[in-house]
Motif scaffolding. Structure first.
Motif, PDB file in Angstrom:
ATOM      1  N   ARG A 128      -7.420   5.000   7.195  1.00  0.00           N
ATOM      2  CA  ARG A 128      -7.453   3.951   5.834  1.00  0.00           C
ATOM      3  C   ARG A 128      -6.326   2.794   7.130  1.00  0.00           C
ATOM      4  O   ARG A 128      -5.798   3.290   7.507  1.00  0.00           O
TER       5      ARG A 128
ATOM      6  N   GLN B  36       4.293   6.066   2.098  1.00  0.00           N
ATOM      7  CA  GLN B  36       3.321   5.051   2.419  1.00  0.00           C
ATOM      8  C   GLN B  36       1.775   5.821   1.630  1.00  0.00           C
ATOM      9  O   GLN B  36       1.532   7.403   2.247  1.00  0.00           O
ATOM     10  N   HIS B  37       1.058   4.825   0.987  1.00  0.00           N
ATOM     11  CA  HIS B  37      -0.569   5.745   1.322  1.00  0.00           C
ATOM     12  C   HIS B  37      -1.117   6.386   2.556  1.00  0.00           C
ATOM     13  O   HIS B  37      -1.222   5.519   3.491  1.00  0.00           O
TER      14      HIS B  37
ATOM     15  N   ASP C 274       1.010  -0.953  -0.270  1.00  0.00           N
ATOM     16  CA  ASP C 274      -0.297   0.107  -0.220  1.00  0.00           C
ATOM     17  C   ASP C 274       0.632   1.225  -0.166  1.00  0.00           C
ATOM     18  O   ASP C 274       0.356   2.835   1.237  1.00  0.00           O
TER      19      ASP C 274
ATOM     20  N   VAL D 201      -4.931  -0.563   6.566  1.00  0.00           N
ATOM     21  CA  VAL D 201      -4.106  -1.692   6.051  1.00  0.00           C
ATOM     22  C   VAL D 201      -3.723  -2.842   6.152  1.00  0.00           C
ATOM     23  O   VAL D 201      -2.962  -2.800   7.766  1.00  0.00           O
TER      24      VAL D 201
ATOM     25  N   ASN E 148      -6.723  -3.434   2.063  1.00  0.00           N
ATOM     26  CA  ASN E 148      -6.817  -1.940   2.305  1.00  0.00           C
ATOM     27  C   ASN E 148      -8.597  -1.401   2.396  1.00  0.00           C
ATOM     28  O   ASN E 148      -9.489  -1.703   1.585  1.00  0.00           O
TER      29      ASN E 148
END
Length: 916
Positions: A301, A262-263, A234, A303, A288
């Motif tokens: 978020r 990272q996202h 991710d 993940v 995710n």
């Protein structure tokens, strides 16, 4: 070199004096403050920066060149890091924007991105019409602490985008390193990585030694080697900067930096699930979910990833070796406090429990087997071999915009790693060298950075950070002396046979450690003597000689008698432990000034004031019979000592100077001069006393310095569909630090290996030939060697030798082809190949401990059903099952029995991915 010295040796005496005063007044209790208090301070501070301002709105419609509305297109205001997506009618809207001049970007997969400059003083309507395009992605980077095109960076760097990482299918950084020119990765286990950039390796696990490569995760250093391997999942992108990067990435970036970005949580509701299975009981699950908790205010978020694979080497003593078992989780929250102030809170957790590493002996074969690294092994301790490692950390990133051209960034972080790894160092069934590594580290850091842009003339930043870390590395060693005596029988023969033959007409005869897969043992050293000695008659004879002639032979002969007749222990344990407690204050500045329309100059400087406290101790559970053999007293390997502590304070200045010259639009040539530094090492050096004993002395090694000279050209052309990057570099090292075994005391120590140099060329390219077809390639040539003489004209120990883990030639290439196979289905194939020429695994350049040149082919193929957002894929890594090794020599080589670690065989499998 003189130019760099002048740049880095500016008058900082007044600043240093102030810093030293601040440093001495620093209360360590502050270092240990609870993270929540620091986070609260940063939150309050940043929120207070928000003040009432006039606000307005930006909105519009997005269509393609056929007039069809585009759903889900991204619209992003660069300066505010504020974005949204178009709705089902192609409409987007961004509210409460502070008036000012902004850059607005609009993008959508498969279409050419557009960028507009807009002055917002009241509500503005801005429409976009997108055309199908074949532009490359992932070329916007933040390596210089501000968003820029990769072409603008006046240094060699690589950026791997999220799609590139996903398409390759690798979740461990060593798989990605093959596609970064000038970089190699060796991972014996997640606890024992080696980052290699342009020939220089950073893999020392000692807590008191700084790595040569900085590894960052969302702006936070995770550089200590036992905690630096993280799953690559991710990701937004991975950036790799080559060459000294102290100005940008701190005290550990002597030869380069790796940054995992990272996202983060975004303003959308979405999710993804990926599952797979394959050979060696391979199974994986990854997913995710991104949720809008409060509209336009708070996003979350979550993940996670799980990867398991059986070891590909069977161990006759139990279990399998060289496997994988990793669980990782990340949770992040994005809070939009105002249109000008935002925060990201990120929690990372990873737990690794793979089986043991196959350090297989190249000397002694297991029962019914052979000494090849890729076949069955028989390592003592069986299922007890392996790793248990936990890494976790919390990061709070805050950003406030005073205006579109100025901002304040705060990065607050706390991180820990805790690992225990056991391994069989002799690589056989013999219980001779069972070792382990118990490591712990914690760190706290705070950075504040002010970014400033002055029109189109200047863009840069200045800031300060505080970094504190505390940790240890403990190495336990357990042996059966009855087996260990056989292992070192040749060493004992060299040490004792002259006297034994002179006085006793006997000698020690070296014995094999293993015969036909069975470990050999002896109960006393008498079992190694040939012929046998009649000790009673011998002692009586020398007592008579001493009494008759006034000599003193009896006491010496009695010493040999006691030595050879004392029973050898079935179990002996000992250890050594190093401690490192480091704290530093750093002040840094870096910026780019536009001299003319074509010429820019970039300069940076970082001042470091650091306090390094190091400690060392060694002990054991009981007195070993064989301690005399290595001058280790009551121990066998690690000479005992009470805990010794030493502390030093150091100051340092590093910097860079670079020039960009625009040859044409999006094609730049650059010259980069920089200085890198690896901090001083406090070493506890064993000194032989001449009576089979040793003692320790504190030695402070000089800082390792590298001067770097780099010339390159990079560009983005053919409608931004082709990217290329060429660089030539030269490194000049002073006080190169390496590990070595002292031949007198047999103790492992860090030494100053003298001067060294490295030079080479690198090339990389990416070409999006069409919207369905792209290719990529990279190549590096590196010549990295120790100089013939040191700075004083003396011949060096490793004169002319090549740096370890450094192939002269390395190559990576591949393509991604997508073809329609129906109205709603497309197929893809993604082969990639990497090649490395011969490389050595030690500075001695032992011809028996090297890997010949080899190449690995990987391939991934499958089908995509866009309407269902569904992808089916099959893959094969190391498609042709190439046999190679990733390391050789290791601890066993110090005893004349080198061990070898096999590279991964073919691993095939299948995966299913669904997005929602």
């Amino acid at each position: 070199m003189e130019l760099i010295e002048k740049i880095c040796s500016i008058n900082v005496r007044g600043t240093i004096a102030l810093l030293i005063a601040t440093f001495k007044l620093n209360n360590l209790k502050v270092i240990k403050m609870k993270l929540k208090l620091l986070i609260m301070f940063v939150l309050v501070f940043a929120v207070q920066l928000g003040f009432g301002q006039t606000i307005t709105t930006l909105k519009g419609v997005i269509k393609d060149n056929k007039g069809t509305t585009v759903v889900g297109a991204n619209v992003y205001i660069v300066e505010l890091e504020l974005g949204t997506v178009s709705d089902i009618n192609g409409i987007y809207e961004l509210k409460d924007i502070t008036p000012g001049n902004y850059t607005v970007k609009c993008s959508y997969i498969g279409y050419q991105s557009q960028e507009r400059k807009v002055n917002i003083q009241e509500s503005v309507e801005l429409n976009f019409t997108l055309s199908e395009g074949i532009m490359l992605e992932g070329l916007m980077v933040t390596a210089q602490k501000r968003e820029q095109s990769i072409v603008e960076i006046p240094a060699a760097m690589s950026s791997l985008s999220a799609n590139f990482i996903d398409n390759l299918g690798f979740s461990q950084v060593d798989g990605l390193a093959d596609y970064i020119p000038g970089m190699q990765m060796q991972i014996q286990s997640p606890n024992n990585p080696g980052f290699v950039i342009r020939g220089i390796t950073s893999d020392d696990g000692a807590s008191n030694i700084e790595p040569r490569v900085s590894v960052f995760q969302d702006g936070v250093s995770i550089s200590k080697s036992r905690g630096s391997v993280v799953e690559v999942f991710d990701m937004e992108r991975v950036e790799v900067m080559k060459g000294p990067q102290g100005t940008l990435f701190g005290r550990g970036a002597e030869i380069g930096a790796v940054h995992f970005i990272q996202h983060k949580a975004t303003n959308e509701n979405s999710g993804e699930v990926n599952v797979g299975a394959g050979e060696y009981a391979y199974k994986m699950g990854e997913g995710n979910v991104n949720v809008v908790v409060a509209e336009d205010k708070l996003f979350m978020r979550l993940v996670g990833i799980y990867k398991y694979r059986d070891g590909y080497i069977r161990n006759l003593s139990g279990g399998r070796l060289n496997g994988k078992d990793t669980k990782a989780f990340r949770g992040s929250f994005h809070y939009q406090a105002s249109k000008n102030t935002n925060f990201d809170l990120i929690y990372n957790y990873q737990h690794d429990t793979p089986p043991g590493t196959a350090f297989k002996s190249g000397t002694y074969a297991p029962a019914g087997g052979d000494t090849k690294p890729w076949t069955t092994a028989d390592l003592d301790a069986g299922d007890d071999l392996g790793l248990d490692r936990t890494v976790w950390g919390v990061t709070l990133n805050g950003k406030h915009y005073f205006s579109p051209n100025s901002s304040l960034t705060s990065i607050t972080a706390y991180r820990e790693f805790d690992s225990y790894e056991s391994f069989d160092a002799d690589g056989t069934v013999a219980p001779a060298l069972w070792m382990a590594e118990d490591c712990f580290g914690k760190q706290l850091s705070q950075e504040l950075r002010l970014n400033l842009k002055l029109g189109d003339k200047f863009d840069g930043f200045a800031g300060a950070n505080f970094f504190y870390e505390d940790g240890y590395q403990c190495v336990p060693f357990t042996t059966n002396e009855q087996s260990y005596a056989v292992l070192i029988s040749s060493m004992l023969a060299d040490a004792l046979n002259t006297d034994l033959e002179t006085y006793l007409n006997t000698s020690i005869v070296a014995q094999p450690l293993v015969t036909d897969g069975v470990a050999n043992t002896v109960s006393t050293l008498n079992d190694l003597l040939s012929p046998d000695v009649d000790w009673g008659s011998t002692l009586a004879y020398y007592e008579y000689i001493d009494n008759t002639y006034g000599t003193d032979y009896y006491s010496d002969i009695y010493t040999y008698y006691a030595l050879c007749n004392n029973p050898l222990l079935e179990s002996h344990s000992e250890y050594y432990k190093n401690y490192g407690t480091n704290s530093s204050f750093e002040f840094f500045t870096d910026g780019t000034y536009k001299i003319t329309d074509k010429l820019k100059v970039t300069a940076g400087l970082r001042l470091t004031l650091e306090k390094i406290r190091s400690a060392y101790e060694a002990g054991g559970d009981q007195s070993a019979t064989l301690g005399f053999a290595t001058s280790a007293g009551s121990n066998i390997l690690f000479m005992p000592t009470d805990k010794m502590t030493h502390e030093e304070t150091f100051t340092a200045v590093v910097g860079r100077l670079a020039f960009n010259y625009s040859l044409k639009d999006n094609i730049d040539a650059y010259l980069n001069l920089s200085k890198g530094r690896r901090p001083n090492v406090i070493e506890y050096e064993a000194e032989a006393n001449g009576d089979y004993t040793s003692s320790y002395e504190v030695e402070v090694l000089d800082e390792e310095i590298v001067y770097s000279y780099e010339l390159g050209i990079k560009g983005l052309t053919l409608g931004q569909s082709l990217y290329f990057d060429f660089a030539a570099f030269y490194y000049d090292y002073e006080n190169f630090q390496t590990s070595s075994i002292d031949e007198t005391t047999n103790q492992l120590e860090t030494i100053d290996a003298g001067n060294a140099a490295a030079w080479g060329i690198e090339y990389s390219t990416k070409w999006q030939i069409s919207s369905r077809f792209n290719v990529f390639a990279n190549y590096a040539y590196i010549k990295a060697e120790f100089d013939d003489e040191d700075a004083d004209g003396n011949e060096q120990e490793y004169a002319g030798n090549t740096f370890r883990l450094t192939p002269e030639h390395s190559l990576g290439l591949g393509f991604d082809l997508n073809l329609p196979v129906g109205k709603s289905v497309s197929a893809f194939i993604r082969p990639n190949y990497n090649y490395k020429s011969e490389m050595y695994f030690d500075e001695d350049n032992d011809e028996d401990l090297k890997q010949e040149g080899y190449g690995i082919m990987n391939v991934r193929a499958g089908i995509v059903i866009p309407k269902q957002r569904l992808t089916f894929s099959v893959f094969a890594n190391n498609l042709f099952n190439k046999k190679y090794i990733i390391d050789a020599g290791n601890t066993g080589d110090n005893f004349g029995i080198p061990t070898f670690i096999a590279g991964a065989p073919r691993l095939a499998g299948a995966e299913v991915n669904i997005k929602f």
